[in-house]
Design a protein around this motif. Structure first.
Motif, short mmCIF file in Angstrom:
data_model
loop_
_atom_site.label_atom_id
_atom_site.label_comp_id
_atom_site.label_asym_id
_atom_site.label_seq_id
_atom_site.Cartn_x
_atom_site.Cartn_y
_atom_site.Cartn_z
N GLY A 39 0.79 -1.23 0.00
CA GLY A 39 0.00 0.00 0.00
C GLY A 39 0.82 1.27 0.00
O GLY A 39 0.38 2.29 0.55
N PHE A 40 2.00 1.25 -0.63
CA PHE A 40 2.84 2.45 -0.67
C PHE A 40 2.14 3.59 -1.42
O PHE A 40 1.54 3.38 -2.46
N ALA A 41 2.26 4.79 -0.89
CA ALA A 41 1.91 6.00 -1.63
C ALA A 41 3.02 6.28 -2.64
O ALA A 41 4.12 5.73 -2.54
N PRO A 42 2.78 7.15 -3.65
CA PRO A 42 3.83 7.45 -4.62
C PRO A 42 5.14 7.91 -3.99
O PRO A 42 6.22 7.53 -4.44
N LEU A 43 5.06 8.72 -2.93
CA LEU A 43 6.28 9.18 -2.26
C LEU A 43 7.05 8.02 -1.67
O LEU A 43 8.29 7.93 -1.80
N ASN A 44 6.35 7.08 -1.00
CA ASN A 44 7.02 5.92 -0.43
C ASN A 44 7.69 5.09 -1.51
O ASN A 44 8.82 4.62 -1.36
N MET A 45 6.99 4.90 -2.64
CA MET A 45 7.54 4.10 -3.74
C MET A 45 8.80 4.76 -4.30
O MET A 45 9.80 4.09 -4.56
N ALA A 46 8.76 6.07 -4.46
CA ALA A 46 9.93 6.79 -4.98
C ALA A 46 11.10 6.68 -4.01
O ALA A 46 12.25 6.51 -4.42
N GLU A 47 10.83 6.78 -2.71
CA GLU A 47 11.89 6.67 -1.71
C GLU A 47 12.57 5.31 -1.75
O GLU A 47 13.80 5.22 -1.68
#
Length: 332
Positions: free
Chosen positions: A272-280
């Protein structure tokens, strides 16, 4: 756009789940007990398991056509359409601080640029042209008379390049822009900044590298006798809700294989990553992979093939920029 600049190794370390280290060979066993290693390996086996052959809803392809007819907006950067939307996040891990990027969620357009580091030895600010491109592209989007206006990426890159060159900006840069117009993803890129479009956890479209020879990509500059936006590779693909766009500089794509990108995206989607989490996580993983001299990377693999250096291994330390866009229904 949500964005984050990571600055310390502690931040990188915390960003990467142990499952990724266990699955992709950068697991730091000395920091953890055997039981913790086993737990990470088990989690990796569940989250990163290969998909069945029918895992993707559309046939997978890795090509990117230079087809002017696919971009019927070369003379005007503005287009309308709001069938789908983008949720955005980004992460920038700097080494030389020569990357730049932008994102405009309402206009559904994202871009990255990577200044050519070779100019540093000439006493030139190698970040100047990349920042000029991205600042000018964002300014064009921000001044659109109608909120939510969508943009043709090739025309937007052309406009940004014209403005940056007209200012006699020093240096040179690779660049990539991806936009969502209606329900179509469109792109234009020059050099080795690029993108991947994923559907169902698999890469549906992936940009190739434009280069003169190994580690010498096409690049935009103020000089009229060099690469122009007319040399950009362009294309489009029908978008669907749930698609994920990964846009990045070569700091990402030189250090992370396509199957690793797929695995990270599947894991992030499951958790359930948000886009910011995925980018990080993508940027953090690329950073650790860049510092590993004992594992392969796209950079070392291509170096062996193209340069004949049979002992070449490891990653390529560099600035790392990752922009993630989730394709979602339009907000009402």
């Amino acid at each position: 756009m949500e964005k984050h600049m990571a600055e310390t190794m502690i931040e990188f370390d915390r960003r990467i789940p142990d499952a990724l280290r266990a699955a992709f060979g950068i697991y730091r066993a000395s920091r953890r007990t055997t039981g913790q290693q086993d737990d990470a390996a088990n989690l990796a086996a569940v989250l990163l398991a290969p998909l069945d052959d029918d895992g993707a809803s559309d046939p997978i392809t890795s090509d990117c056509d230079k087809n002017p007819m696919a971009m019927d907006c070369a003379s005007d950067p503005i287009a309308m359409g709001c069938d789908l939307a983008m949720e955005l996040g980004s992460c920038y891990i700097k080494k030389h601080d020569e990357d730049d990027h932008f994102g405009h969620a309402e206009a559904c357009v994202i871009g990255v640029a990577d200044g050519v580091g070779g100019y540093r030895s000439q006493g030139v600010d190698a970040s100047a042209f990349s920042r000029g491109l991205m600042n000018n592209a964002y300014a064009e989007v921000a001044k659109a008379p109608v909120p939510g206006t969508r943009f043709c990426p090739r025309a937007l890159l052309e406009r940004a390049h014209q403005m940056t060159a007209a200012a006699h900006t020093p240096g040179a840069s690779t660049a990539a822009i991806v936009s969502l117009v209606g329900s179509t993803l469109k792109w234009a890129f020059v050099g080795d900044s690029g993108f991947a479009v994923l559907r169902g956890g698999r890469i549906l479209r992936r940009s190739p590298t434009q280069q003169h020879y190994f580690n010498c990509p096409y690049q935009l500059s103020s000089r009229q006798d060099r690469t122009r936006v007319a040399d950009a590779l362009v294309g489009e693909v029908a978008a669907k809700e749930g698609d994920i766009v990964i846009l990045g500089t070569d700091g990402l794509f030189d250090n992370v294989f396509d199957d690793e990108i797929e695995g990270i995206v599947r894991m992030g989607t499951t958790l359930g990553f948000a886009p910011l989490n995925m980018a990080e996580v993508l940027a953090g993983f690329a950073c650790e992979a860049a510092g590993c001299d004992y594992r392969d990377s796209p950079y070392s693999y291509l170096g062996r093939r193209q340069l004949g250096k049979s002992l070449m291994t490891g990653g390529k330390p560099d600035d790392i920029t990752v922009v993630v866009a989730y394709i979602v229904p339009p907000k009402i």
